[in-house]
Design an enzyme around this catalytic site. Sequence first.
Site, mmCIF file in Angstrom:
data_model
loop_
_atom_site.group_PDB
_atom_site.id
_atom_site.type_symbol
_atom_site.label_atom_id
_atom_site.label_comp_id
_atom_site.label_asym_id
_atom_site.label_seq_id
_atom_site.Cartn_x
_atom_site.Cartn_y
_atom_site.Cartn_z
ATOM 1 N N CYS A 91 -9.497 14.796 8.100
ATOM 2 C CA CYS A 91 -10.275 16.025 8.279
ATOM 3 C C CYS A 91 -10.473 16.356 9.757
ATOM 4 O O CYS A 91 -9.828 17.240 10.292
ATOM 5 C CB CYS A 91 -11.627 15.903 7.574
ATOM 6 N N VAL A 98 -11.265 14.134 -2.590
ATOM 7 C CA VAL A 98 -11.955 15.404 -2.813
ATOM 8 C C VAL A 98 -11.978 15.758 -4.296
ATOM 9 O O VAL A 98 -13.018 16.027 -4.883
ATOM 10 C CB VAL A 98 -11.285 16.537 -2.009
ATOM 11 N N THR A 100 -8.158 22.374 2.769
ATOM 12 C CA THR A 100 -8.404 22.963 4.085
ATOM 13 C C THR A 100 -7.172 23.694 4.590
ATOM 14 O O THR A 100 -6.079 23.123 4.656
ATOM 15 C CB THR A 100 -8.793 21.875 5.093
ATOM 16 N N ARG A 130 -5.671 6.354 6.006
ATOM 17 C CA ARG A 130 -4.869 7.446 6.534
ATOM 18 C C ARG A 130 -5.331 7.849 7.933
ATOM 19 O O ARG A 130 -6.500 8.078 8.180
ATOM 20 C CB ARG A 130 -4.946 8.661 5.597
ATOM 21 N N ASP A 145 -2.939 14.879 -11.553
ATOM 22 C CA ASP A 145 -2.370 14.380 -10.291
ATOM 23 C C ASP A 145 -0.918 13.977 -10.557
ATOM 24 O O ASP A 145 -0.604 13.452 -11.633
ATOM 25 C CB ASP A 145 -3.162 13.179 -9.772
ATOM 26 N N THR A 191 -3.940 18.748 2.839
ATOM 27 C CA THR A 191 -3.190 19.639 3.737
ATOM 28 C C THR A 191 -3.021 18.924 5.078
ATOM 29 O O THR A 191 -3.844 19.080 5.985
ATOM 30 C CB THR A 191 -3.932 20.980 3.928
#
Length: 425
Positions: free
Chosen positions: A258, A15, A118, A328, A33, A83
Site C-alpha cells: 500500500c 482485503v 487501489t 510482500r 479467488d 494492484t
Amino acid sequence: MGLNRKVAVIGLGYVGMPLAVAFAKHFEVIGFDIDAEKIEKYKNNIDPTGEIGSEKLKETTLNFTSSEEEIKDADFYIVTVPTPINQDNTPDLKPVEGATKLVAKYVNKGDYIIYESTVYPGVTEDICVPLIEEISGLNSPHDFKVGYSPERINPGDKKNTVENIIKIVSGIDDEALNVISQIYGKVIKAGVHKASSIKVAESAKVVENSQRDINIAFMNELSQVFNLMGINTFEVIEAMNTKWNALGFYPGLVGGHCIGVDPYYFIYQAENLGYYSQIISAGRKINNQMTQFVSQNIVKELMKNNKASNCNIVVAGLTFKEDTPDFRNSKVLDVIKELNDYGIKPNIVDPFAKSFKGEIDGVITSEFKSDKPIDVLIYAVNHKAFKDIEDETFINSLNQDSAIIVDLKNRFKQYASDKRKYWSL
C-alpha cells in the site's frame, strides 16, 4: 431488487477476505479467488492471511470457490484484487483488468460492480467500464451500475477492522450512490462517507497512503541527518510529541503493498497530465533509500567493532509490518539481501516463517532462541510474539563482551552501554 442482493467478492486476500466475511453476516456471499490452493485452505478453516482466523471461518456462511461459473448468479460484484507496480514503478493494472473481464462475462442488467482495488483517478470509468461494456454488450449506467469504495484494511490490526472503519463510497450516478451506500451501510458499523464522484473516491485512497509516505519520508530524512550529528531520532520525536499538534510519525522501513506502492499510481497519472510530482516523488526516493542506509550502517558497525561476516547475526522480524504473515515488498528482506552482498548470512527469526516462500541467503526460523551468543541483534519488526518476550531474554542471549544492537524500533535504548554497542534510526 432493492437491497436483497447476492454478493460476489472477487479476490480473497488481505482485503477481500475480511470484507467477504463481514458481508456474509448480512447477505448471501460468494468468495472467489483464482488460487485454488488458497480456496481449499479457507474451506478447511485455515486462514493464510491471519486476518480472520479458524474460528470465524468455521462460523461464516461464505461460499468459497475458485470456479468462475459460480459467480454468475451474483448481482453485486466487489473487486478486491491487488494492484501492484511494474519494475519501472508504473501501475500494473493486469489483475484489475483480469477481474473486470471475468465479471463482464456474467454481468446482467441491473447488476452492480464495485471496485475496492487501489487505482489512480479515472481507472474505474475510463478503463474498467469500457471493458465491461465491450464484453457484456451492456451499457452503463443504463444497464448496469459501477462504483468505487477504497479499501482501508490495516493488516494485523484487530481493533481497526473493516466494520469499524468509515467506508468511502461512490457511484456512477445518484441512483448507484444511493444503493451502494445503503448496502455498505448495512455492513459497516462505523458508517459510510458519500463521495461526490468515483474519481474523488479513487483519489482519496492514493492520497491517504501518499500522505503517510511523505510524513515517514520526512522522519527518515531527519534520521539520516541526526545519524551524522550523533543524535537519537526517537529521543527528538519523543520531545517533539509533547506539543499538542505533533503528528506522531516515526522513521522506518516502508514496504508492503500500500504505502510503498500507491503513491506511484498518483505520480503516474500526474505525469500523464504533464505534471511532475515533486514532493511525493521525493518521499518515495527517500523511503526507498532507507534499506541502503540501514544496511550500510550495519556494515559500518561490524567494521568498527572488528566483527567478521561469519559472526552470529540475528535478524528479528522479516514481514513488511508487525503481526501479519505478509512478506510482500518487505524492506527488511531488501536489507538482508544487501547484507548478503557483503557475504553476511544472518539467522532470521519471524513468527510467520512458515508462510515465507521467497529465497534468502540465511536461515529462517519461527522461534527466537540462540544456541550460541548473538554478536549482532538486528531488531527489525515489532511483532507481538517479540513483545511478549522479556527484554532481558534478548539481552541475555547477546555476547556480553562485544554485542551490537541494531534497533530499528527503539526498544533497547536503555540497554546501550560501552560494552554493548548500539545503533538505531
